[in-house]
Design an enzyme around this catalytic site. Structure first.
Site, PDB file in Angstrom:
ATOM      1  N   GLU A 166      51.145  72.505  17.828  1.00 52.44           N
ATOM      2  CA  GLU A 166      50.752  71.760  16.631  1.00 52.44           C
ATOM      3  C   GLU A 166      49.236  71.596  16.539  1.00 52.44           C
ATOM      4  O   GLU A 166      48.651  71.757  15.462  1.00 52.44           O
ATOM      5  CB  GLU A 166      51.394  70.357  16.612  1.00 52.44           C
ATOM      6  CG  GLU A 166      52.904  70.368  16.631  1.00 52.44           C
ATOM      7  CD  GLU A 166      53.501  70.238  18.027  1.00 52.44           C
ATOM      8  OE1 GLU A 166      54.550  69.578  18.146  1.00 52.44           O
ATOM      9  OE2 GLU A 166      52.928  70.787  18.981  1.00 52.44           O
ATOM     10  N   CYS A 190      55.193  65.577  20.176  1.00 55.25           N
ATOM     11  CA  CYS A 190      54.943  64.511  21.143  1.00 55.25           C
ATOM     12  C   CYS A 190      54.039  63.468  20.494  1.00 55.25           C
ATOM     13  O   CYS A 190      53.620  63.610  19.337  1.00 55.25           O
ATOM     14  CB  CYS A 190      54.278  65.081  22.395  1.00 55.25           C
ATOM     15  SG  CYS A 190      52.574  65.641  22.107  1.00 55.25           S
ATOM     16  N   CYS A 217      50.609  64.928  19.280  1.00 55.03           N
ATOM     17  CA  CYS A 217      50.732  65.790  18.099  1.00 55.03           C
ATOM     18  C   CYS A 217      51.155  65.007  16.865  1.00 55.03           C
ATOM     19  O   CYS A 217      50.668  65.265  15.761  1.00 55.03           O
ATOM     20  CB  CYS A 217      51.702  66.928  18.383  1.00 55.03           C
ATOM     21  SG  CYS A 217      51.082  68.033  19.678  1.00 55.03           S
ATOM     22  N   HIS A 221      48.631  72.161  22.530  1.00 52.75           N
ATOM     23  CA  HIS A 221      50.014  72.233  22.045  1.00 52.75           C
ATOM     24  C   HIS A 221      50.015  73.059  20.767  1.00 52.75           C
ATOM     25  O   HIS A 221      49.009  73.140  20.058  1.00 52.75           O
ATOM     26  CB  HIS A 221      50.549  70.841  21.748  1.00 52.75           C
ATOM     27  CG  HIS A 221      50.792  70.006  22.962  1.00 52.75           C
ATOM     28  ND1 HIS A 221      51.639  68.924  22.949  1.00 52.75           N
ATOM     29  CD2 HIS A 221      50.305  70.083  24.226  1.00 52.75           C
ATOM     30  CE1 HIS A 221      51.669  68.368  24.153  1.00 52.75           C
ATOM     31  NE2 HIS A 221      50.865  69.054  24.935  1.00 52.75           N
TER      32      HIS A 221
END
Length: 159
Positions: free
Chosen positions: A65, A93, A96, A63
């Protein structure tokens, strides 16, 4: 947030407008959802930027992040990113949100809310859980319309 939007724009680029690969060619990899993240150090200097790379790298943890946090930790020479700010175009999410708490990020700034998987107030609120030993300051809805449009336009173009 403008920098995070710039980074995000490179994640969702469609491979081509042609409806399919040429005959005999390998299928194209799907584009990554356009999410961008930037980590700024305590002095305001950019330490790292990341975009979603799950499709490109075949890594479920890639992801934006996580990519940005990994780069920032390398740049800082430590996994502890105290004093740093994470700016991301979409509400993090659970994975993260947990990672930014564990990295000791001081401030989280995000653009669009993610009602299906968001873990900073939408579905869960990991970063404000009093049972955790670190809780970053949160600023939400920054350039929300622009951030939401990026994701919305991506999915409209891929349906």
């Amino acid at each position: 947030m403008r920098r995070a939007l710039e980074v995000a724009g490179s994640a969702g680029a469609a491979p081509s407008e042609v409806p399919g690969p040429p005959v005999g060619a390998a299928p194209r990899a799907p584009a990554d959802v356009p999410v961008g993240a930037v980590v700024f150090g305590p002095d305001g200097r950019e330490l790292s930027a990341g975009r979603n790379e799950r499709e490109a790298s075949h890594d479920p943890t890639a992801h934006a992040e996580i990519v940005a946090l990994r780069g920032a930790a390398r740049a800082a020479g430590s996994w502890r990113l105290a004093g740093c700010t994470l700016v991301v175009t979409l509400e993090p999410c659970t994975m993260c949100a947990g990672a930014l708490v564990l990295a000791r990020i001081d401030r989280l700034v995000f653009g669009a809310w993610e009602p299906r998987t968001g873990a900073v107030g939408s579905l869960w609120d990991v970063v404000r859980d009093r049972r955790l030993n670190h809780r970053p300051e949160v600023h939400s809805g920054v350039l929300e319309a622009e951030c939401a449009a990026l994701v919305r336009d991506f999915f409209q173009g891929h349906r």
